[in-house]
Design a protein around this motif. Structure first.
Motif, PDB file in Angstrom:
ATOM      1  N   ILE A 104       0.685  -1.232   0.066  1.00 27.76           N
ATOM      2  CA  ILE A 104      -0.056   0.048   0.046  1.00 27.76           C
ATOM      3  C   ILE A 104       0.805   1.176  -0.030  1.00 27.76           C
ATOM      4  O   ILE A 104       0.325   2.293  -0.340  1.00 27.76           O
ATOM      5  CB  ILE A 104      -0.916  -0.048   1.306  1.00 27.76           C
ATOM      6  N   ASN A 105       2.247   1.096   0.478  1.00 27.79           N
ATOM      7  CA  ASN A 105       2.830   2.321   0.263  1.00 27.79           C
ATOM      8  C   ASN A 105       4.013   2.212  -0.973  1.00 27.79           C
ATOM      9  O   ASN A 105       4.934   3.026  -0.956  1.00 27.79           O
ATOM     10  CB  ASN A 105       3.731   2.060   1.696  1.00 27.79           C
ATOM     11  N   GLY A 106       3.709   1.459  -1.873  1.00 27.23           N
ATOM     12  CA  GLY A 106       4.469   1.425  -3.222  1.00 27.23           C
ATOM     13  C   GLY A 106       5.609   0.554  -3.128  1.00 27.23           C
ATOM     14  O   GLY A 106       6.375   0.276  -4.243  1.00 27.23           O
ATOM     15  N   GLY A 107       5.882  -0.215  -2.079  1.00 24.06           N
ATOM     16  CA  GLY A 107       7.203  -1.158  -1.865  1.00 24.06           C
ATOM     17  C   GLY A 107       7.011  -2.425  -2.918  1.00 24.06           C
ATOM     18  O   GLY A 107       5.855  -2.872  -3.080  1.00 24.06           O
ATOM     19  N   ALA A 108       7.834  -2.772  -3.263  1.00 19.66           N
ATOM     20  CA  ALA A 108       7.862  -4.007  -4.297  1.00 19.66           C
ATOM     21  C   ALA A 108       8.349  -5.269  -3.629  1.00 19.66           C
ATOM     22  O   ALA A 108       7.971  -6.424  -4.316  1.00 19.66           O
ATOM     23  CB  ALA A 108       8.907  -3.822  -5.432  1.00 19.66           C
TER      24      ALA A 108
END
Length: 539
Positions: free
Chosen positions: A354-358
């Motif tokens: 949800i925070n853009g981490g892969a």
């Protein structure tokens, strides 16, 4: 307050009453023809009837020798009533019929006296109603953990007897003074239960090891597995070996990647999506089937309902259900065939947290953390680590849960964040750096792995020659359903104090009972990340 009357399926106009989860309507109770979770009034009332039959089973078991069939029946009945497990009233009624048959077998072929849950919902003393609800919902949560252990052939007969004793207390005319010790008894029993499940999982699949898990989905056929049941996942992995079908975890199944016996399968590729409440959006348009093994299913959208399978105690009307055979195995060929038919993505599908981490990292169970305990202890003694926060619990859809993301982001950079359960999806893809070679966020596993956190806390307290409450450790918990209730009771039974609980307090806790918990255990409702951090850190 509306009463929950005994029902049969023809009474479809009857209303319901349910306030066992955090999302309950108006923070007071679901009372219409359907709950916020999507459970309809017929199913809700069928679950009330099932619960009354389980009290009858507990009465029939009193003074009898341990009976494994009765123990399993008890666990299945209790787990069936947990939020987001069984939405099929006919299936619930079938469980009730089996409970009654087993109870008759223990009671000389006579159905024992059952309990009408209408008495509980309409109990005139709101404090008695509150504590009895606390006991009941804690038992339901504990039953989920005990059932996961049971299917791996780990059983504790004394634990079964504790279930019976506490269920009988719900059907009694006890006072608040009589019932509060029973609630703590549920907490004590749940600690034993989580320890049993820890042994079941680690002895069956190996001790978890820290593992980085990608969030992207590779091209080709795949299956998404949701829930908590590692045995189901293990069987599916065995059956997909060499089939050209990859497997991705979802929600609380994420920690499976850390177990050596599961991660040896090369087709266990990564994690799909985030926490359970986002499934309707995340599964929409996904070219693959989903297998739900335990709670956390939502009413599926039409766009993907033809790709959803259930197994175990999870059922939803109209969805194919995979049963266990006489040898305690399941045939997942229908799920595999559906994956091959759908074909998956044509190209690499890059998903994020949800925070853009892969990617995310999991596997910091008690063995892994205690394996580097000397580093943690030295870091605390030297001042390199100023504080340890356990931020975890259930996630949910209500506004306000961004509190946990902000709390972790604003926590001092020299603090460690232990986490567990699906609440971690609010922040587990954040890169917060490292301390002493350890990532600042240490994912300890599923909600039941609160046991790991307690093992670590106890070991640290011993190393520092102090009590757990004297450690630079603060618990900041999010709750949603009954397993969180069981864990909270465990923490209280162990004497832990100063727990921050949110995003809202349980609707079934009366003002007087809450006042008692605040005075005795210093339970604190969450406010804002800044204010709570200032209070915790003495600023």
């Amino acid at each position: 307050m509306r009463g929950a009357l005994m029902v049969t399926l023809d009474k479809i106009d009857a209303s319901m009453f349910c306030f066992q989860c955090e999302q309950t309507a108006g923070c007071s109770g679901c009372t219409s023809k359907a709950g916020v979770c999507g459970k309809d009034n017929v199913t809700a009332r069928a679950q009330d009837e099932l619960t009354g039959a389980l009290v009858g089973l507990a009465r029939a078991a009193e003074g009898k020798p341990a009976n494994r069939d009765a123990a399993r029946t008890l666990l299945e009945g209790m787990f069936t009533c947990v939020t987001n497990v069984d939405f099929d009233a006919l299936a619930v009624q079938a469980v009730t019929a089996h409970v009654r048959a087993v109870a008759r077998g223990l009671n000389g072929d006579v159905v024992p006296q059952e309990y009408n849950l209408d008495r509980l919902w309409n109990e005139p003393d709101e404090d008695v109603r509150s504590v009895k609800s606390l006991i009941l919902f804690g038992l339901r949560g504990m039953a989920a953990y005990a059932h996961h252990a049971f299917v791996l052939d780990y059983v504790d007969d004394d634990l079964s007897e504790r279930f019976y004793e506490c269920l009988r207390a719900i059907g009694s005319d006890g006072t608040v003074a009589d019932l509060l010790p029973v609630a703590l008894c549920v907490g004590e029993a749940n600690y034993t239960c989580m320890g049993l499940l820890d042994r079941a999982n680690t002895q069956s699949f190996g001790a978890p090891v820290p593992t980085e898990v990608p969030l992207a989905v590779e091209p080709g056929p795949f299956i998404v597995v949701s829930g908590h049941d590692l045995k189901d996942l293990s069987q599916l992995l065995d059956q997909t070996d060499g089939r050209g079908v990859n497997v991705y975890t979802h929600g609380e199944m994420l920690p499976a990647h850390a177990y050596p016996e599961l991660k040896r399968h090369p087709q266990l590729k990564g994690n799909f999506g985030t926490a359970w409440q986002n499934q309707c959006r995340e599964f929409d348009g996904m070219p693959a089937p989903v297998l739900f093994t335990t709670n956390c299913i939502q009413r599926p959208r039409k766009s993907y309902a033809d790709r959803v399978f259930t197994t175990g105690l999870v059922q939803f009307p109209g969805l194919p259900h995979i049963e266990e055979d006489a040898n305690a195995t399941k045939d997942f060929s229908a799920v595999i065939d559906r994956a091959l038919e759908l074909g998956g993505y044509d190209e690499l599908e890059r998903l994020t947290g949800i925070n853009g981490g892969a990617s995310v990292t999991t596997g910091f169970g008690h063995d892994a953390v205690l394996g580097v305990a000397d580093k943690v202890i030295e870091a605390v003694k030297s001042g390199a680590v100023s504080h340890i926060f356990l931020v975890g619990g259930c996630d949910g859809a209500k506004p306000g849960r961004n509190y946990y993301t902000e709390f972790v982001e604003k926590a001092p950079k020299d603090s460690l964040i232990l986490t567990l359960a699906c609440g971690k999806f609010r922040f587990n893809d954040l890169d917060l750096g490292t301390i002493g070679g350890l990532p600042r966020i240490l994912d300890m596993g599923q909600c039941n792995d609160a046991y790991s956190a307690l093992v670590v806390a106890t070991a640290l307290a011993k190393a520092f020659d102090c009590g757990v409450n004297d450690l630079p450790l603060t618990l900041v918990l999010s709750w949603y359903e009954q397993k969180a209730v069981a864990i909270l009771l465990t923490l209280l039974s162990l004497g832990l104090k100063g727990i921050y609980l949110g995003p809202t307090l349980p609707a079934f806790i009366s003002p007087n009972v809450l006042d008692t918990l605040v005075k005795v255990y210093d339970i604190r409702p969450t406010s804002t990340p800044d204010a709570d951090l200032a209070m915790i850190l003495g600023k």
